[in-house]
Design a protein around this motif. Structure first.
Motif, mmCIF file in Angstrom:
data_model
loop_
_atom_site.group_PDB
_atom_site.id
_atom_site.type_symbol
_atom_site.label_atom_id
_atom_site.label_comp_id
_atom_site.label_asym_id
_atom_site.label_seq_id
_atom_site.Cartn_x
_atom_site.Cartn_y
_atom_site.Cartn_z
ATOM 1 N N SER A 175 0.816 -1.212 0.000
ATOM 2 C CA SER A 175 0.000 0.000 0.000
ATOM 3 C C SER A 175 0.852 1.266 0.000
ATOM 4 C CB SER A 175 -0.935 0.001 1.224
ATOM 5 O OG SER A 175 -1.898 -1.029 1.115
ATOM 6 N N ALA A 177 3.008 3.740 -2.231
ATOM 7 C CA ALA A 177 2.991 4.064 -3.663
ATOM 8 C C ALA A 177 4.308 3.737 -4.356
ATOM 9 C CB ALA A 177 2.642 5.540 -3.854
ATOM 10 N N GLU A 380 -4.457 2.586 -0.955
ATOM 11 C CA GLU A 380 -3.856 3.727 -0.279
ATOM 12 C C GLU A 380 -3.402 3.388 1.135
ATOM 13 O OE1 GLU A 380 -6.582 6.977 -0.454
ATOM 14 O OE2 GLU A 380 -6.480 7.146 -2.649
ATOM 15 N N GLU A 381 -4.026 2.391 1.756
ATOM 16 C CA GLU A 381 -3.643 2.008 3.121
ATOM 17 C C GLU A 381 -4.113 0.584 3.356
ATOM 18 O OE1 GLU A 381 -3.283 1.285 7.153
ATOM 19 O OE2 GLU A 381 -5.324 1.543 6.361
#
Length: 457
Positions: A175, A177, A380-381
């Motif tokens: 997660s 980037a 994203e998480e």
């Protein structure tokens, strides 16, 4: 309409009349009911739970942490207080939630109001509770490594997939980037044909002999040992009693394999993403490693491991490389690391440069991935992705089988540290070829009544 959007719209209509929704058991309305939250139980209330997993989940309004379990009653009570203090502060209500406590996680799994569990236990207590949670129909967030052995990891993956529950492995680099970006660039040929991967991973230092001590009254030591051999208690081989620093069990082979699994699953998982080998493994492995000659801590120190893959890629892993992953191709290289990120306060800070993404040519990093090229899973998480997938029933970014495969690379590397020579590995059968000694290490004896061998399914 998704629960999240419904709750948002309802709250706007109510014009602030409701500070926070009351916990409504999923059994009342069903998993997709608009007024429902995802009710979560926390199994293991130590360092990684407090610093990473519990905050990782309770930051999302759709989730409600409603129960905690630990074999150390002091840590369990601390977990309850930490959770209640968070919700009290968030809502401005001193009685926002009454967190239930379970000294045995199996009792927690019987609670039909709990939809999902987070398992943040020591490595030797990963596979069994994950299997039992899956059999109880609970969705699962499981800290890495997946398992203590290859055999129990395969069993766990098979059961989870059979049960159809959502299991997310805590390999949160997926997660980040920069790890996705590096893998996408490599998969789309931006450094030419990939031929070599170099992974930086440190070993652990040795320590002295720690004396036998009385078992603290707050600790169920027999249950903490679980399937591992019965031994005398000493605090430095379990966890600190006065704080939440790095626990000593991480440095004993009864409970794990050291850094090769501790951080190794993160890097092998990320490397497999770029290598396109997520559902397979190497065809050979060989290693040299130093082990302590004395003292209570006995996991590996300095080491080097070499893996060869059927697609022609060779992977080298050593503490002599910078902590991270370097992909080398015919037209250049890409290096990716965590940078300054730490999952817990006691995680060591990487030495040297903390530049998260680098390449032989800066233009490589500026390259745009075209519409018809390979685009990898975006999250994203890690905890948020798990919660989203609990709602959608889609597979998360780190599903159990991918986690099992990455963990297997770690575990066969550890075996290669003990068995000299080049070991041939069959990733489909998950067996070594013509090496009985190495194959005997794919499982461990389990102390009854604990262990995956004694789970009924």
């Amino acid at each position: 309409m998704k629960r999240r959007n419904f709750l948002k719209n309802t709250a706007a209509t109510a014009a602030g009349a409701m500070v926070i929704p009351t916990i409504v058991p999923s059994s009342v309305f069903g998993k997709n009911a608009p007024s429902n939250k995802i009710n979560i139980g926390q199994i293991g209330c130590g360092r990684i739970a407090r610093d990473h997993d519990m905050p990782g989940v309770w930051q999302y309004d759709i989730a409600r942490l409603m129960a905690v379990s630990d074999v150390d009653s002091k840590r369990m009570e601390d977990g309850k207080k930490l959770t209640e203090d968070y919700y009290n502060k968030k809502t401005g209500n001193n009685n926002a939630v009454d967190v239930k406590m379970y000294s045995d996680y199996k009792e927690m799994l019987l609670n039909k109001d709990i939809d999902a569990v987070i398992i943040s236990t020591p490595d030797h207590w990963h596979a069994q509770p994950a299997m039992e949670a899956a059999l109880a129909g609970k969705d699962i967030y499981l800290q890495k490594p997946n398992s203590l052995t290859v055999e129990e990891g395969r069993l766990m993956s098979d059961i989870v997939n059979r049960q159809g529950v959502i299991l997310q492995i805590g390999t949160q680099q997926r997660s980040s980037a920069q790890f996705r970006r590096a893998a996408e660039l490599v998969r789309n040929g931006r450094i030419g044909k990939l031929h070599t991967v170099k992974i930086g991973l440190p070993g652990d230092p040795p320590g002295p002999v720690f004396p036998e001590m009385p078992v603290p009254k707050n600790l169920n030591f027999s249950m903490w040992l679980g399937p591992t051999p019965e031994v005398s208690y000493t605090e430095k081989l379990v966890h600190p009693q006065e704080d939440y620093g790095r626990p000593g069990w991480l440095r004993h082979e009864n409970y794990g394999a050291g850094m090769i699994t501790g951080w190794g699953q993160h890097h092998y998982d990320s490397a497999a993403w770029g290598m396109d080998t997520e559902y397979t493994g190497p065809i050979s492995v060989e290693s040299i490693a130093e082990f302590p000659k004395s003292g209570s801590w006995n996991v590996h120190g300095d080491f080097m491991v070499k893996h060869e893959y059927e697609n022609g890629i060779t992977v080298f892993t050593s503490g002599g490389y910078p902590n991270g992953i370097r992909y080398e191709g015919t037209d250049g290289w890409i290096f990716v690391t965590r940078g300054p990120y730490r999952a817990t306060e006691s995680d060591p800070i990487p030495e040297g440069s903390t530049k998260a993404l680098d390449a032989s040519d800066p233009e490589i990093l500026k390259s745009k991935i075209g519409e018809n090229e390979i685009h990898l899973y975006v999250s994203e998480e890690q905890h948020g992705n798990w919660l989203d997938c609990i709602q959608s029933r889609k597979q998360p970014i780190s599903p159990v089988e991918i986690g099992h495969r990455a963990c297997t690379v770690c575990l066969i590397s550890h075996i290669a540290m003990k068995v000299p020579g080049i070991l041939q590995w069959n990733p489909k059968a998950e067996k070594f070829i013509n090496n009985d000694l190495a194959n005997s290490m794919l499982s461990r004896p389990q102390r009854y009544p604990y262990g995956t061998n004694y789970v009924k399914w």
